[in-house]
Design an enzyme around this catalytic site. Sequence first.
Site, short mmCIF file in Angstrom:
data_model
loop_
_atom_site.label_atom_id
_atom_site.label_comp_id
_atom_site.label_asym_id
_atom_site.label_seq_id
_atom_site.Cartn_x
_atom_site.Cartn_y
_atom_site.Cartn_z
N PHE A 1 -1.40 7.15 12.07
CA PHE A 1 -2.04 8.72 11.44
C PHE A 1 -2.96 9.26 12.26
O PHE A 1 -3.33 10.30 12.32
CB PHE A 1 -2.00 8.73 9.93
CG PHE A 1 -2.65 7.59 9.58
CD1 PHE A 1 -4.11 7.50 9.80
CD2 PHE A 1 -2.40 6.54 8.49
CE1 PHE A 1 -4.81 6.39 9.50
CE2 PHE A 1 -3.01 5.58 8.17
CZ PHE A 1 -4.17 5.43 8.53
N GLU B 1 -12.29 5.79 5.03
CA GLU B 1 -11.75 6.49 6.32
C GLU B 1 -12.93 6.82 7.03
O GLU B 1 -13.45 8.02 6.76
CB GLU B 1 -10.90 7.58 5.88
CG GLU B 1 -9.55 7.36 5.13
CD GLU B 1 -8.60 8.25 4.27
OE1 GLU B 1 -9.34 9.58 4.46
OE2 GLU B 1 -7.80 8.07 3.76
N ASN C 1 1.35 11.87 5.22
CA ASN C 1 0.68 11.35 6.20
C ASN C 1 1.47 11.74 7.56
O ASN C 1 2.55 11.87 7.69
CB ASN C 1 0.99 9.77 5.97
CG ASN C 1 -0.44 9.06 5.41
OD1 ASN C 1 -0.59 7.82 6.01
ND2 ASN C 1 -1.12 9.69 4.79
N ARG D 1 -11.75 33.38 46.05
CA ARG D 1 -11.67 32.32 47.23
C ARG D 1 -11.13 31.34 46.43
O ARG D 1 -10.42 30.41 47.05
CB ARG D 1 -12.74 32.36 48.13
CG ARG D 1 -12.31 31.59 49.19
CD ARG D 1 -13.74 31.27 50.06
NE ARG D 1 -14.81 32.03 49.77
CZ ARG D 1 -16.15 31.32 49.92
NH1 ARG D 1 -16.21 30.29 50.71
NH2 ARG D 1 -17.40 32.05 49.56
N TYR E 1 0.77 -1.20 -0.08
CA TYR E 1 0.05 0.10 0.01
C TYR E 1 0.83 1.10 0.18
O TYR E 1 1.60 1.34 0.62
CB TYR E 1 -0.97 0.20 1.15
CG TYR E 1 -1.58 1.34 1.30
CD1 TYR E 1 -2.65 1.85 0.51
CD2 TYR E 1 -1.17 2.12 2.44
CE1 TYR E 1 -3.25 3.04 0.57
CE2 TYR E 1 -1.77 3.51 2.57
CZ TYR E 1 -2.74 3.84 1.39
OH TYR E 1 -3.45 5.20 1.60
N HIS F 1 -3.61 16.78 -2.92
CA HIS F 1 -4.10 16.75 -1.67
C HIS F 1 -3.66 18.24 -1.09
O HIS F 1 -4.20 18.56 0.13
CB HIS F 1 -3.22 16.00 -0.72
CG HIS F 1 -3.70 14.42 -0.71
ND1 HIS F 1 -3.86 13.98 -1.93
CD2 HIS F 1 -4.29 13.62 0.18
CE1 HIS F 1 -4.42 12.46 -1.75
NE2 HIS F 1 -4.77 12.46 -0.27
N TYR G 1 -16.19 33.34 45.07
CA TYR G 1 -15.48 32.30 44.66
C TYR G 1 -14.64 32.69 43.66
O TYR G 1 -13.44 31.95 43.57
CB TYR G 1 -16.70 31.17 44.07
CG TYR G 1 -17.52 30.55 44.79
CD1 TYR G 1 -17.53 30.35 46.40
CD2 TYR G 1 -18.38 29.56 44.33
CE1 TYR G 1 -18.27 29.97 47.22
CE2 TYR G 1 -19.28 29.07 45.16
CZ TYR G 1 -19.37 29.23 46.46
OH TYR G 1 -20.14 28.52 47.29
#
Length: 504
Positions: free
Chosen positions: A329, A414, A196, A284, A54, A84, A281
């Site tokens: 990844f 994915e 990646n 404090r 792959y 990409h 608060y």
Amino acid sequence: MSFQLGQDRLTTALLYQQVVQGKPEYVLPAASRERVKRYRQLVQTALDSGKTYYGINTGFGYLSDVRIESSKLNQLQDNLVRSHACGVGDYVEPAVVRGLLLLRAHTFSLGYSGVSEACLDTILEFLKHDILPMIPSQGSVGASGDLAPLAHLALGLIGEGRVLYQGEVMPAAAALEKAGVKPVRLGPKEGLSLINGTQFMAVEASIAVEEAKVLTQSADIIAALSLDALRGTLKAFDPRIHEIRPHSGQKQSAERIRAMFQEHDPIVESHADCSRVQDPYSFRCVPQVHGATYDTLGFVEKQINTELNSVTDNPLCFENGEILSGGNFHGQPMALAMDFLGIAMAEIGSISERRTEKLTNPNLSGLPAFLTRESGLNSGYMIPHVVAAALVSENKVLAHPASVDSIPTSADKEDHVSMGPIAALKARRILKNIANILSIELLAACQGIDLLAPLQPNPRLKRIYDSVRAQAPAMDTDRSLHDEIKNLSAWILDGSLLKCAEEA
């Protein structure tokens, strides 16, 4: 001392020091270079075997079953980077790009990615000459790594896209020619290794952690100044209280505030016998609230430090010659950590806004309304408090976790994604808001001190007060505080307030 790539341990503090506070200083040890050569040979051996691997001789994602012929393997890697590199949004700041280059070099030096020496050397040349690819901030879902941002980084390495060089944005090819740097020619697997990984979210997270440390510690100091301006009691910070609920962050916060009152304080002494038993608060409970954020930061920092020294691309090469596809990844560890950080830091802003409200509210502070002597004619700190409230409200929206969302991509291959980059970017936006919220509280506290004259705070707090007043004079009549808020926000965020407190 120079950082040794592939050998030393990278931390958020070291990364921040290298890429934000100074110029990266690093060396590539001979052992790391030899490791890169050895693992690259594993990729070549796999190709020579004729088997299908792959990302080495196949398509990607949904197209992982498509075998690519040997003559087109280099083109496959170039096509991957180009396709990409389609991110959108504002460009990330130069420090993030330097961080990406440094972290890419470090993780590749660990060997398991199987990239070539030439690829690694090109990254180092970009660092050396400060050639910074222009990287859009949006477009990654944090599953197969930070595909879009890392592709823009890789696009510069192959001599395409645009880069920032010598203060000017220009085509990468022009910058490389001016610098005398040759673009890398990607071999099998290298384009995939470059895009990646979780480096984008990890660098953003590293900077966020270091900024959060500064802001949280600064919040303690500012709270101490506000406590003095409100004429509050120090009893809530007694160490005996915190010893019997010994969360480390809580003890640390209480100790830092006590340290600001170790010297004679005329304001404290002026109300020693007042009838007030305890404060709201937001005063404090500062150690309990700030302290919980300190403890959260400890967890988050540990997660990020692990990630900075991990190999997160795919597939991965191992010494026995196996090349394994997995899911390193996936950004879930970063996504959850950044969501946790965002939530914890939003609370620092929330409680700060409450302290500002108390200072501006005459029914609770005993000071003139909105910290101005002629209220009505002057609005004083009425609207600065509104600004703080607006930022706190925005942070509530931003603190909604990104990691609980997922949207399938790549034809459902994915099918679960982390949204880690979104979590990291949100966290950093929250931090910028908090710097402004704390800046407003700091100004309000100093204005409160002014209104207590002739009483003065103790010398430690007075030194901080004087440093603020050197940048932002007291407001006797209304004026725009825009510049003062902005400048003091940067002063807090770059650690100058903490330095001032340490010197005091």
